[in-house]
Write a protein that holds these residues in place. Sequence first.
Motif, PDB file in Angstrom:
ATOM      1  N   GLU A 256       0.842  -1.202   0.000  1.00  0.00           N
ATOM      2  CA  GLU A 256       0.000   0.000   0.000  1.00  0.00           C
ATOM      3  C   GLU A 256       0.878   1.253   0.000  1.00  0.00           C
ATOM      4  O   GLU A 256       0.673   2.178  -0.783  1.00  0.00           O
ATOM      5  N   ARG A 257       1.849   1.271   0.893  1.00  0.00           N
ATOM      6  CA  ARG A 257       2.723   2.429   1.044  1.00  0.00           C
ATOM      7  C   ARG A 257       3.544   2.669  -0.219  1.00  0.00           C
ATOM      8  O   ARG A 257       3.698   3.801  -0.662  1.00  0.00           O
ATOM      9  N   THR A 258       4.054   1.604  -0.784  1.00  0.00           N
ATOM     10  CA  THR A 258       4.885   1.742  -1.977  1.00  0.00           C
ATOM     11  C   THR A 258       4.095   2.288  -3.151  1.00  0.00           C
ATOM     12  O   THR A 258       4.497   3.282  -3.761  1.00  0.00           O
ATOM     13  N   TRP A 259       2.983   1.672  -3.491  1.00  0.00           N
ATOM     14  CA  TRP A 259       2.268   2.073  -4.703  1.00  0.00           C
ATOM     15  C   TRP A 259       1.548   3.403  -4.575  1.00  0.00           C
ATOM     16  O   TRP A 259       1.595   4.222  -5.486  1.00  0.00           O
ATOM     17  N   PHE A 260       0.870   3.622  -3.460  1.00  0.00           N
ATOM     18  CA  PHE A 260       0.072   4.841  -3.351  1.00  0.00           C
ATOM     19  C   PHE A 260       0.856   6.044  -2.844  1.00  0.00           C
ATOM     20  O   PHE A 260       0.554   7.174  -3.217  1.00  0.00           O
ATOM     21  N   ARG A 261       1.855   5.813  -2.031  1.00  0.00           N
ATOM     22  CA  ARG A 261       2.585   6.944  -1.462  1.00  0.00           C
ATOM     23  C   ARG A 261       3.938   7.160  -2.121  1.00  0.00           C
ATOM     24  O   ARG A 261       4.277   8.274  -2.495  1.00  0.00           O
ATOM     25  N   ARG A 262       4.739   6.118  -2.245  1.00  0.00           N
ATOM     26  CA  ARG A 262       6.076   6.282  -2.817  1.00  0.00           C
ATOM     27  C   ARG A 262       6.012   6.502  -4.325  1.00  0.00           C
ATOM     28  O   ARG A 262       6.703   7.372  -4.841  1.00  0.00           O
ATOM     29  N   ILE A 263       5.226   5.709  -5.017  1.00  0.00           N
ATOM     30  CA  ILE A 263       5.195   5.791  -6.482  1.00  0.00           C
ATOM     31  C   ILE A 263       4.212   6.849  -6.960  1.00  0.00           C
ATOM     32  O   ILE A 263       4.593   7.768  -7.683  1.00  0.00           O
ATOM     33  N   LEU A 264       2.943   6.764  -6.575  1.00  0.00           N
ATOM     34  CA  LEU A 264       1.947   7.705  -7.086  1.00  0.00           C
ATOM     35  C   LEU A 264       2.169   9.115  -6.547  1.00  0.00           C
ATOM     36  O   LEU A 264       2.193  10.078  -7.306  1.00  0.00           O
ATOM     37  N   ALA A 265       2.347   9.248  -5.234  1.00  0.00           N
ATOM     38  CA  ALA A 265       2.456  10.578  -4.625  1.00  0.00           C
ATOM     39  C   ALA A 265       3.897  11.067  -4.495  1.00  0.00           C
ATOM     40  O   ALA A 265       4.126  12.181  -4.031  1.00  0.00           O
ATOM     41  N   ALA A 266       4.859  10.249  -4.880  1.00  0.00           N
ATOM     42  CA  ALA A 266       6.290  10.611  -4.848  1.00  0.00           C
ATOM     43  C   ALA A 266       6.759  11.020  -3.456  1.00  0.00           C
ATOM     44  O   ALA A 266       7.601  11.903  -3.305  1.00  0.00           O
ATOM     45  N   GLU A 267       6.239  10.345  -2.428  1.00  0.00           N
ATOM     46  CA  GLU A 267       6.691  10.602  -1.057  1.00  0.00           C
ATOM     47  C   GLU A 267       7.907   9.733  -0.764  1.00  0.00           C
ATOM     48  O   GLU A 267       7.954   8.573  -1.154  1.00  0.00           O
ATOM     49  N   GLU A 268       8.867  10.310  -0.067  1.00  0.00           N
ATOM     50  CA  GLU A 268      10.030   9.541   0.367  1.00  0.00           C
ATOM     51  C   GLU A 268       9.760   9.067   1.787  1.00  0.00           C
ATOM     52  O   GLU A 268       9.729   9.868   2.718  1.00  0.00           O
ATOM     53  N   LEU A 269       9.557   7.762   1.926  1.00  0.00           N
ATOM     54  CA  LEU A 269       9.156   7.195   3.210  1.00  0.00           C
ATOM     55  C   LEU A 269       9.990   5.973   3.553  1.00  0.00           C
ATOM     56  O   LEU A 269      10.327   5.174   2.679  1.00  0.00           O
TER      57      LEU A 269
END
Length: 170
Positions: free
Chosen positions: A65-78
Amino acid sequence: MSNIERPAPPLDADERSALEGWLDFQRATLARKCEGLDDTQAATPAVAPSELTLTGLVQHMTEVERTWFRRILAAEELAPTHTGQARADGTDGGFELAEHATLHEALTTWHTEVEHARRSCREYSLTDTGDLGGQNVNLRWIYIHMIEEYARHNGHADLLRERLDGTTGI
C-alpha cells in the motif's frame, strides 16, 4: 459470522467505483482472514520450509500500500513501516517478523496505510501517473495491480488460516 463488513463490489458502476470497490473487497477479505486469531496463531507458518505467516502477509500488504500509493503515485520519500523490512532489490518487504511483532500492531499499521491511500487517491484521476523506475504508471494500473496483489495473497491467507483452525471461505 464475521464482524468485518465486506460489501460486494458494485455490479453496475463507473470504472473508478468498480476498481475501488474490488480493492476494498480484497482488503476486507485479508482482514477477515486474520479475525479472531491471537499473535501466536498469526505468527505460525503454514508448513516448512515456508516462513509465511498471516502477520507477515499483513505487514507485506502494508508495504505494498505504502509503496504504490505513497512512494510511487504521490512521490513521497518514506521509510519502511516495519523496521528492517526494506529489501536490497527494492521490492516490497514485510514478510519477515520482528521478534515482538503482533498481529494487532500489524493490522493497526495496515489500516493506517489503507486510510491514507483512500484519502490520497481522491486527489488523483485514473490517468494521473507516478514514477516507476523512470516509467509512468497511472492510478488505473495501480488499482488493478493492487487488486491482483491482494487476491494472490488472500489465497495464501486462506491456506494459512485453514492450517491454523480449519476455517475456510471467510
